[in-house]
Design an enzyme around this catalytic site. Sequence first.
Site, PDB file in Angstrom:
ATOM      1  N   ASP A  88      39.684  30.348  36.431  1.00 44.23           N
ATOM      2  CA  ASP A  88      40.539  30.640  37.597  1.00 44.23           C
ATOM      3  C   ASP A  88      40.446  29.545  38.660  1.00 44.23           C
ATOM      4  O   ASP A  88      41.234  29.512  39.597  1.00 44.23           O
ATOM      5  CB  ASP A  88      40.214  32.028  38.192  1.00 44.23           C
ATOM      6  CG  ASP A  88      38.788  32.130  38.709  1.00 44.23           C
ATOM      7  OD1 ASP A  88      37.931  31.333  38.272  1.00 44.23           O
ATOM      8  OD2 ASP A  88      38.539  32.997  39.556  1.00 44.23           O
ATOM      9  N   ARG A 148      44.062  47.894  37.407  1.00 45.29           N
ATOM     10  CA  ARG A 148      43.176  48.454  38.428  1.00 45.29           C
ATOM     11  C   ARG A 148      44.012  49.175  39.496  1.00 45.29           C
ATOM     12  O   ARG A 148      45.226  49.068  39.523  1.00 45.29           O
ATOM     13  CB  ARG A 148      42.350  47.326  39.074  1.00 45.29           C
ATOM     14  CG  ARG A 148      41.311  46.748  38.150  1.00 45.29           C
ATOM     15  CD  ARG A 148      40.641  45.515  38.742  1.00 45.29           C
ATOM     16  NE  ARG A 148      41.566  44.392  38.847  1.00 45.29           N
ATOM     17  CZ  ARG A 148      41.262  43.227  39.398  1.00 45.29           C
ATOM     18  NH1 ARG A 148      40.086  43.026  39.919  1.00 45.29           N
ATOM     19  NH2 ARG A 148      42.161  42.255  39.437  1.00 45.29           N
ATOM     20  N   LYS A 202      45.810  43.581  43.888  1.00 46.56           N
ATOM     21  CA  LYS A 202      46.396  42.235  43.830  1.00 46.56           C
ATOM     22  C   LYS A 202      47.264  41.962  45.044  1.00 46.56           C
ATOM     23  O   LYS A 202      47.684  42.889  45.761  1.00 46.56           O
ATOM     24  CB  LYS A 202      47.251  42.085  42.564  1.00 46.56           C
ATOM     25  CG  LYS A 202      46.461  42.136  41.278  1.00 46.56           C
ATOM     26  CD  LYS A 202      45.313  41.172  41.261  1.00 46.56           C
ATOM     27  CE  LYS A 202      45.630  39.882  40.578  1.00 46.56           C
ATOM     28  NZ  LYS A 202      44.399  39.061  40.423  1.00 46.56           N
ATOM     29  N   TYR A 255      43.309  41.781  47.839  1.00 43.53           N
ATOM     30  CA  TYR A 255      43.156  40.353  47.544  1.00 43.53           C
ATOM     31  C   TYR A 255      44.484  39.669  47.875  1.00 43.53           C
ATOM     32  O   TYR A 255      45.556  40.181  47.521  1.00 43.53           O
ATOM     33  CB  TYR A 255      42.869  40.121  46.050  1.00 43.53           C
ATOM     34  CG  TYR A 255      41.491  40.527  45.597  1.00 43.53           C
ATOM     35  CD1 TYR A 255      40.361  39.888  46.100  1.00 43.53           C
ATOM     36  CD2 TYR A 255      41.323  41.515  44.637  1.00 43.53           C
ATOM     37  CE1 TYR A 255      39.088  40.248  45.669  1.00 43.53           C
ATOM     38  CE2 TYR A 255      40.054  41.883  44.196  1.00 43.53           C
ATOM     39  CZ  TYR A 255      38.935  41.238  44.715  1.00 43.53           C
ATOM     40  OH  TYR A 255      37.694  41.594  44.289  1.00 43.53           O
ATOM     41  N   GLU A 279      39.069  38.490  49.651  1.00 42.49           N
ATOM     42  CA  GLU A 279      38.298  37.320  49.205  1.00 42.49           C
ATOM     43  C   GLU A 279      37.686  36.513  50.332  1.00 42.49           C
ATOM     44  O   GLU A 279      36.847  35.656  50.072  1.00 42.49           O
ATOM     45  CB  GLU A 279      39.156  36.408  48.312  1.00 42.49           C
ATOM     46  CG  GLU A 279      40.270  35.636  49.007  1.00 42.49           C
ATOM     47  CD  GLU A 279      41.567  36.428  49.159  1.00 42.49           C
ATOM     48  OE1 GLU A 279      41.572  37.626  48.850  1.00 42.49           O
ATOM     49  OE2 GLU A 279      42.576  35.840  49.596  1.00 42.49           O
ATOM     50  N   HIS A 283      44.638  35.596  48.317  1.00 38.92           N
ATOM     51  CA  HIS A 283      44.620  34.211  47.799  1.00 38.92           C
ATOM     52  C   HIS A 283      45.859  33.453  48.275  1.00 38.92           C
ATOM     53  O   HIS A 283      46.688  33.003  47.475  1.00 38.92           O
ATOM     54  CB  HIS A 283      44.523  34.206  46.264  1.00 38.92           C
ATOM     55  CG  HIS A 283      43.247  34.813  45.753  1.00 38.92           C
ATOM     56  ND1 HIS A 283      42.023  34.183  45.880  1.00 38.92           N
ATOM     57  CD2 HIS A 283      42.992  36.003  45.142  1.00 38.92           C
ATOM     58  CE1 HIS A 283      41.078  34.950  45.365  1.00 38.92           C
ATOM     59  NE2 HIS A 283      41.630  36.063  44.928  1.00 38.92           N
TER      60      HIS A 283
END
Length: 372
Positions: free
Chosen positions: A270, A15, A75, A94, A118, A96
């Site tokens: 996940d 992506r 990412k 993102y 997120e 995380h």
Amino acid sequence: MIVGCPKEIKPQEFRVGMTPNAATEAVAHGHTVLIETGAGLGAGFDDAAYIDAGAKIAATAADVFAKADMIVKVKEPQPAERKMLREGQLLFTYLHLAPDPEQTKDLLASGCTAIAYETVTDKSGGLPLLAPMSEVAGRLAPQVGAWTLQKANGGRGVLMGGVPGVGPAKVMVIGGGVVGTHAAKIAAGMGADVTVLDRSLPRMRYLDDVFGGQFKTQFASTGNIAELAMEADMVIGAVLIPGAAAPKLLTRAQLSTMKPGAALVDVAIDQGGCFETSKATTHADPVYDVDGIMHYCVANMPGAVARTSTIALGNATMPFLLALADKGWKQACEDDAHLLNGLNVHAGQLTYYAVGKALGIDVLSPQLALKS
Ligand SMILES: NC(=O)c1ccc[n+]([C@@H]2O[C@H](COP(=O)([O-])OP(=O)(O)OC[C@H]3O[C@@H](n4cnc5c(N)ncnc54)[C@H](O)[C@@H]3O)[C@@H](O)[C@H]2O)c1
């Protein structure tokens, strides 16, 4: 503002953070868009598409990171990218961070301001920048499950929709949220006999009202799951308990009660997976067999359809991206409490409580960060 978009470097990530359409909009708002050469190729966008959109092409990621005021990615930044972030630079992607102390340490050391996709919220309590990827994974689940059911792939040799005179596949979807609803819609559209199980009665009322003719609902009791598992050709795991590991809803012992060659698609992998026998797999080798039951457990399903996923993500990020570029992050977050919920890091301090709690690091309130 100079808005920069480097090529993703995480393995198997195709992506890209900005589509040519996003570039067109940002340029129309008076910004300069700088795209690393080849950044969009994995999603089917060549440099010419970005040039047509008014963007400039940078030869290297280093060039993008050096010049851009805001970096837009997909990412979390990888170690080499984290070294290029600097004080005062805005990162929108993102992240995380909770399970990732190394990344957190590097982002704090960089002095950048980081807004995580997120944790951005919306007024209905949803997560608008996660939802598109759940929609993709949900719609993909019956597609990969149908492939897994084919005989040559180890499956039962059952066609989703059956044919005249032969009944359809029976599909059980556990969890009727975003993933589960989209999975059920597609499975039903393929002609399968679909039942969605959830523990939320309001959610099942909604599903029954809207989709009553297309699929059935049942309460996700242990007994109902066990009973439907015995009948199922395919089980799609789509549960989520926010902030917690997925509950294990099918045990290894139960596999022996299922039809040989049935397919388990564990989208919740996940979050650790919702079947006892689930372990994460990759697109290169997505399916494995436990006791004759085929398991598909790819943790980044949207990567399989990078073009659709990129466009879907771009549609969701675009209004936030434009607000951040037009107003700067402080004014944009002051005007929109949901965007402020995305603020995870600012000038060497963590600004998101759940991440601080998970990593044992003190947190500066995001409201105070706005005033800093
Ligand atoms: N593998 C991938 O590539 C991928 C991609 C996107 C999302 N996901 C994952 O898919 C999962 C579902 O995401 P979502 O966006 O649909 O979440 P969601 O919050 O929209 O839906 C989750 C649903 O699970 C239900 N639920 C919770 N516990 C349950 C139980 N014990 N039994 C039955 N239902 C239960 C909830 O009531 C809710 O309706 C998450 O773990 C998410 O991280 C994976």
